[in-house]
Design a protein around this motif. Sequence first.
Motif, mmCIF file in Angstrom:
data_model
loop_
_atom_site.group_PDB
_atom_site.id
_atom_site.type_symbol
_atom_site.label_atom_id
_atom_site.label_comp_id
_atom_site.label_asym_id
_atom_site.label_seq_id
_atom_site.Cartn_x
_atom_site.Cartn_y
_atom_site.Cartn_z
ATOM 1 N N ILE A 243 0.840 -1.198 0.000
ATOM 2 C CA ILE A 243 0.000 0.000 0.000
ATOM 3 C C ILE A 243 0.874 1.247 0.000
ATOM 4 O O ILE A 243 0.610 2.196 -0.743
ATOM 5 N N TYR A 244 1.910 1.253 0.807
ATOM 6 C CA TYR A 244 2.801 2.409 0.885
ATOM 7 C C TYR A 244 3.496 2.650 -0.452
ATOM 8 O O TYR A 244 3.584 3.779 -0.929
ATOM 9 N N ALA A 245 3.958 1.579 -1.103
ATOM 10 C CA ALA A 245 4.616 1.714 -2.411
ATOM 11 C C ALA A 245 3.636 2.213 -3.457
ATOM 12 O O ALA A 245 3.988 3.063 -4.298
ATOM 13 N N TYR A 246 2.399 1.726 -3.423
ATOM 14 C CA TYR A 246 1.383 2.168 -4.381
ATOM 15 C C TYR A 246 1.067 3.647 -4.187
ATOM 16 O O TYR A 246 0.967 4.400 -5.164
ATOM 17 N N LEU A 247 0.901 4.075 -2.966
ATOM 18 C CA LEU A 247 0.581 5.470 -2.701
ATOM 19 C C LEU A 247 1.767 6.384 -3.018
ATOM 20 O O LEU A 247 1.580 7.538 -3.409
ATOM 21 N N LYS A 248 2.958 5.872 -2.849
ATOM 22 C CA LYS A 248 4.154 6.669 -3.141
ATOM 23 C C LYS A 248 4.267 6.928 -4.639
ATOM 24 O O LYS A 248 4.717 7.998 -5.057
ATOM 25 N N GLU A 249 3.857 5.957 -5.456
ATOM 26 C CA GLU A 249 3.914 6.116 -6.914
ATOM 27 C C GLU A 249 2.828 7.049 -7.440
ATOM 28 O O GLU A 249 3.004 7.657 -8.485
ATOM 29 N N ALA A 250 1.725 7.144 -6.744
ATOM 30 C CA ALA A 250 0.587 7.926 -7.246
ATOM 31 C C ALA A 250 0.816 9.418 -7.169
ATOM 32 O O ALA A 250 1.644 9.979 -6.660
#
Length: 54
Positions: free
Chosen positions: A47-54
């Motif tokens: 989740i953290y990696a996904y939000l960081k990319e967004a």
Amino acid sequence: MRYSLGQDMIFVIMALISALALLSQHAGVSAAFFIISILFIIYENRIYAYLKEA
């Protein structure tokens, strides 16, 4: 990697449940909570990696 106090507390609680189940000789319950605690960390990292990319 970023952790919050809430995430750390959830992991510690699940790890303690796992340890108490192992002390009570409930290996299945202990293994289940240990696996759930590890999967929780993996889930939070994704989740953290996904939000960081967004």
